[in-house]
Design a protein around this motif. Structure first.
Motif, PDB file in Angstrom:
ATOM      1  N   PHE A 351       0.860  -1.180   0.000  1.00 18.38           N
ATOM      2  CA  PHE A 351       0.000   0.000   0.000  1.00 18.38           C
ATOM      3  C   PHE A 351       0.895   1.229   0.000  1.00 18.38           C
ATOM      4  O   PHE A 351       1.668   1.454   0.943  1.00 18.38           O
ATOM      5  CB  PHE A 351      -0.919   0.004   1.219  1.00 18.38           C
ATOM      6  CG  PHE A 351      -1.723   1.270   1.353  1.00 18.38           C
ATOM      7  CD1 PHE A 351      -2.756   1.538   0.465  1.00 18.38           C
ATOM      8  CD2 PHE A 351      -1.435   2.194   2.344  1.00 18.38           C
ATOM      9  CE1 PHE A 351      -3.489   2.712   0.577  1.00 18.38           C
ATOM     10  CE2 PHE A 351      -2.166   3.361   2.466  1.00 18.38           C
ATOM     11  CZ  PHE A 351      -3.196   3.620   1.572  1.00 18.38           C
ATOM     12  N   ILE A 352       0.806   2.016  -1.060  1.00 20.58           N
ATOM     13  CA  ILE A 352       1.637   3.221  -1.209  1.00 20.58           C
ATOM     14  C   ILE A 352       0.731   4.437  -1.243  1.00 20.58           C
ATOM     15  O   ILE A 352      -0.228   4.494  -2.014  1.00 20.58           O
ATOM     16  CB  ILE A 352       2.493   3.161  -2.494  1.00 20.58           C
ATOM     17  CG1 ILE A 352       3.438   1.966  -2.458  1.00 20.58           C
ATOM     18  CG2 ILE A 352       3.277   4.440  -2.661  1.00 20.58           C
ATOM     19  CD1 ILE A 352       4.304   1.841  -3.689  1.00 20.58           C
ATOM     20  N   LEU A 353       1.042   5.405  -0.423  1.00 19.90           N
ATOM     21  CA  LEU A 353       0.329   6.672  -0.405  1.00 19.90           C
ATOM     22  C   LEU A 353       1.356   7.796  -0.557  1.00 19.90           C
ATOM     23  O   LEU A 353       2.286   7.912   0.247  1.00 19.90           O
ATOM     24  CB  LEU A 353      -0.455   6.824   0.897  1.00 19.90           C
ATOM     25  CG  LEU A 353      -1.401   8.029   0.994  1.00 19.90           C
ATOM     26  CD1 LEU A 353      -2.613   7.679   1.841  1.00 19.90           C
ATOM     27  CD2 LEU A 353      -0.702   9.246   1.597  1.00 19.90           C
ATOM     28  N   PHE A 362       3.526   0.660   2.914  1.00 21.50           N
ATOM     29  CA  PHE A 362       3.178  -0.299   3.955  1.00 21.50           C
ATOM     30  C   PHE A 362       2.774  -1.641   3.355  1.00 21.50           C
ATOM     31  O   PHE A 362       2.416  -1.742   2.185  1.00 21.50           O
ATOM     32  CB  PHE A 362       2.018   0.231   4.812  1.00 21.50           C
ATOM     33  CG  PHE A 362       2.415   1.325   5.780  1.00 21.50           C
ATOM     34  CD1 PHE A 362       2.765   1.003   7.084  1.00 21.50           C
ATOM     35  CD2 PHE A 362       2.434   2.656   5.388  1.00 21.50           C
ATOM     36  CE1 PHE A 362       3.124   2.002   7.987  1.00 21.50           C
ATOM     37  CE2 PHE A 362       2.788   3.646   6.274  1.00 21.50           C
ATOM     38  CZ  PHE A 362       3.134   3.323   7.582  1.00 21.50           C
ATOM     39  N   GLU A 363       2.785  -2.664   4.208  1.00 22.43           N
ATOM     40  CA  GLU A 363       2.240  -3.978   3.901  1.00 22.43           C
ATOM     41  C   GLU A 363       1.678  -4.566   5.192  1.00 22.43           C
ATOM     42  O   GLU A 363       2.044  -4.134   6.290  1.00 22.43           O
ATOM     43  CB  GLU A 363       3.307  -4.902   3.326  1.00 22.43           C
ATOM     44  CG  GLU A 363       4.476  -5.149   4.262  1.00 22.43           C
ATOM     45  CD  GLU A 363       5.524  -6.047   3.652  1.00 22.43           C
ATOM     46  OE1 GLU A 363       5.300  -7.282   3.678  1.00 22.43           O
ATOM     47  OE2 GLU A 363       6.531  -5.522   3.145  1.00 22.43           O
ATOM     48  N   GLY A 364       0.756  -5.539   5.059  1.00 21.87           N
ATOM     49  CA  GLY A 364       0.169  -6.110   6.262  1.00 21.87           C
ATOM     50  C   GLY A 364      -1.118  -6.842   5.954  1.00 21.87           C
ATOM     51  O   GLY A 364      -1.245  -7.494   4.915  1.00 21.87           O
ATOM     52  N   VAL A 386       2.887  -2.605   8.384  1.00 21.02           N
ATOM     53  CA  VAL A 386       4.301  -2.383   8.673  1.00 21.02           C
ATOM     54  C   VAL A 386       4.948  -1.725   7.461  1.00 21.02           C
ATOM     55  O   VAL A 386       4.669  -2.102   6.314  1.00 21.02           O
ATOM     56  CB  VAL A 386       5.019  -3.716   8.994  1.00 21.02           C
ATOM     57  CG1 VAL A 386       6.517  -3.482   9.201  1.00 21.02           C
ATOM     58  CG2 VAL A 386       4.416  -4.359  10.230  1.00 21.02           C
ATOM     59  N   SER A 387       5.817  -0.739   7.734  1.00 22.81           N
ATOM     60  CA  SER A 387       6.580  -0.073   6.665  1.00 22.81           C
ATOM     61  C   SER A 387       8.059  -0.317   6.890  1.00 22.81           C
ATOM     62  O   SER A 387       8.592  -0.030   7.968  1.00 22.81           O
ATOM     63  CB  SER A 387       6.296   1.429   6.653  1.00 22.81           C
ATOM     64  OG  SER A 387       7.131   2.074   5.705  1.00 22.81           O
ATOM     65  N   ASN A 388       8.701  -0.844   5.865  1.00 20.06           N
ATOM     66  CA  ASN A 388      10.146  -1.056   5.934  1.00 20.06           C
ATOM     67  C   ASN A 388      10.932   0.057   5.263  1.00 20.06           C
ATOM     68  O   ASN A 388      12.159  -0.028   5.169  1.00 20.06           O
ATOM     69  CB  ASN A 388      10.504  -2.400   5.297  1.00 20.06           C
ATOM     70  CG  ASN A 388       9.969  -3.567   6.093  1.00 20.06           C
ATOM     71  OD1 ASN A 388      10.032  -3.568   7.313  1.00 20.06           O
ATOM     72  ND2 ASN A 388       9.422  -4.559   5.399  1.00 20.06           N
TER      73      ASN A 388
END
Length: 455
Positions: A351-353, A362-364, A386-388
């Motif tokens: 998920f990119i904003l 983010f991903e999750g 979570v964002s890496n």
């Protein structure tokens, strides 16, 4: 010896141009060309005679062939099958005409469909049903296609509008279970494939059809400029449409393939293209909206030890969230997600904003929150993202962008319409970091209320 004069009479002189070696086309070629010309001419005459004969047959069928009452009954049965429930049908005269796709068509003008209690359901200027020629020669009316033009459909009168359309997707708490979505989608695909199978209507077209919705709903106007669903082979279906939603153009292209023997959808592909929203939204006021872009859905039905699966990808530019007095929050959105039957969650692969100079990646997962049985615990959806690697850079600031990693987890409470982030953890560099919590409350007709606490 002396020269002698030889006299040749005029009738003894042969015309050399009549000799075979002087001909531009050999006699054999002339014969072949002549033969093919005669065959072609005869074929064209026969085809013209067949067209005239069929045209005459259409006229005779429309006047005295199978009878106007029989045509009318066939049209009424087709309309009832399309409606899916018992309806009262009122229509103008029915007649046989020529059609571009199936040659013969059953045309009906001025159609009115009403529910059992008298409410209007469908009003159409014209409906055209393709008729199969061979059965018609034996006095049987069998339809192969349907086209509806210049129509108005009242959504409140449709059979499915009276109940909860998502009832089959809900769990024991009344929450929508993402794990049930793939099976519901493929069940709808099977219904569509059955509607255009070989022994029924193979094609359905809509032209200038308006769907009348409630003025109080989030979507006020839907107009189908053009839509086609058709059989494209054994166990194959194609769909395409151009739709206007509140003045915004939406294009849809879809296809599905089914294993006929196993009765399993082996491939589903859907693409939605959204044009830029109108400069002035419906209602004339600023509002939250999705930007222009595309949404792509792909999947396959489970079988042989595999689960049904849907994979979605979206890319939308120019989206906006209305924050009321705080202004408009603009953003570009990208999403990759996966739904697996029985998983009970949406797997957010990415998920990119993007807003201004900042990017949040983010991903999750998102899904129903299990009931705890504690006091005050109501139905809610939980999320854990979570964002890496994200970037924070305020607009108009000369400061360099801040790179960070983060985790956000919480829930959305249905009863209070509150989005709660119980856990917010942000870390930048070796030592920099912050934790906290936040909540966003969504109120009808008002801007969201935001509460943020950081430590």
């Amino acid at each position: 010896p002396g020269h002698a004069k030889i006299k040749v009479r005029r009738d003894a002189i042969t015309d050399l141009s009549s000799r075979p070696s002087a001909c531009k086309v050999p006699p054999l070629g002339k014969a072949a060309i002549g033969r093919w010309t005669r065959v072609l001419a005869r074929t064209m005459v026969a085809a013209g005679a067949l067209v005239l004969l069929l045209a005459l047959s259409v006229y005779l069928l429309g006047v005295t062939g199978i009878g106007s009452e029989r045509i009318r009954s066939a049209a009424e049965r087709a309309l009832e099958r399309m409606a899916g429930v018992d309806v009262a049908v009122a229509m103008g005269p029915a007649r046989i005409t020529l059609d571009g796709s199936s040659f013969l068509a059953l045309r009906v003008d001025d159609i009115h469909l009403r529910t059992g209690d008298g409410r209007p359901m469908v009003e159409a200027g014209m409906m055209r049903f393709g008729v199969r020629l061979i059965p018609l020669m034996w006095g049987e009316v069998r339809l192969s296609s349907a086209k509806i033009s210049d129509a108005r459909i009242v959504a409140a009168s449709l059979p499915s509008s009276g109940g909860d359309w998502a009832a089959g997707l809900r769990d024991g708490q009344g929450l929508i279970d993402p794990g049930k979505v793939p099976e519901a989608v493929f069940a709808a695909v099977h219904e569509a494939l059955d509607a255009v199978q070989a022994d029924s209507m193979r094609r359905i077209d809509l032209d200038n059809v308006e769907l009348a919705l409630s003025e109080a709903g989030p979507v006020r106007s839907v107009k189908v400029e053009r839509a086609t669903i058709r059989q494209s082979g054994a166990g194959r279906m194609e769909f395409s449409s151009d739709v206007g939603v509140d003045g915004r153009d939406v294009g849809i292209v879809a296809s599905a393939v089914r294993d006929v023997a196993a009765r399993r959808v082996t491939d589903l592909d859907v693409t939605l293209e959204l044009d830029a929203p109108p400069a002035t939204p419906a209602g004339g006021e600023a509002a939250s909206l999705l930007g222009a872009g595309g949404i792509h859905l792909k999947g396959a039905e489970g079988g042989d030890g595999t689960d049904s699966r849907l994979i979605a990808a979206a890319s939308l530019t120019g989206s906006a969230l209305d924050l009321g007095k705080r202004g408009i929050f603009p953003a570009d959105i990208g999403l990759d997600a996966t739904l697996v039957a029985g998983s009970g969650k949406i797997a957010v692969d990415r998920f990119i904003l993007k807003t201004g100079r900042s990017t949040f990646d983010f991903e999750g997962s998102i899904g129903p929150k299990p009931a705890t049985g504690e006091a005050g615990d109501g139905p809610a959806y939980r999320y854990d993202l979570v964002s890496n690697g994200s970037t924070l850079a305020p607009l108009g600031s000369p400061e360099p962008a801040l790179n960070f990693i983060a985790r956000i987890a919480g829930s959305y409470q249905l009863s209070s319409h509150r989005l709660v982030a119980d856990t917010i953890a942000v870390k930048s560099g070796a030592e920099g970091g912050v934790t906290g919590n936040a909540s966003v409350e969504f109120l009808d007709g008002e801007a969201p209320g935001v509460l943020l606490a950081l430590g």
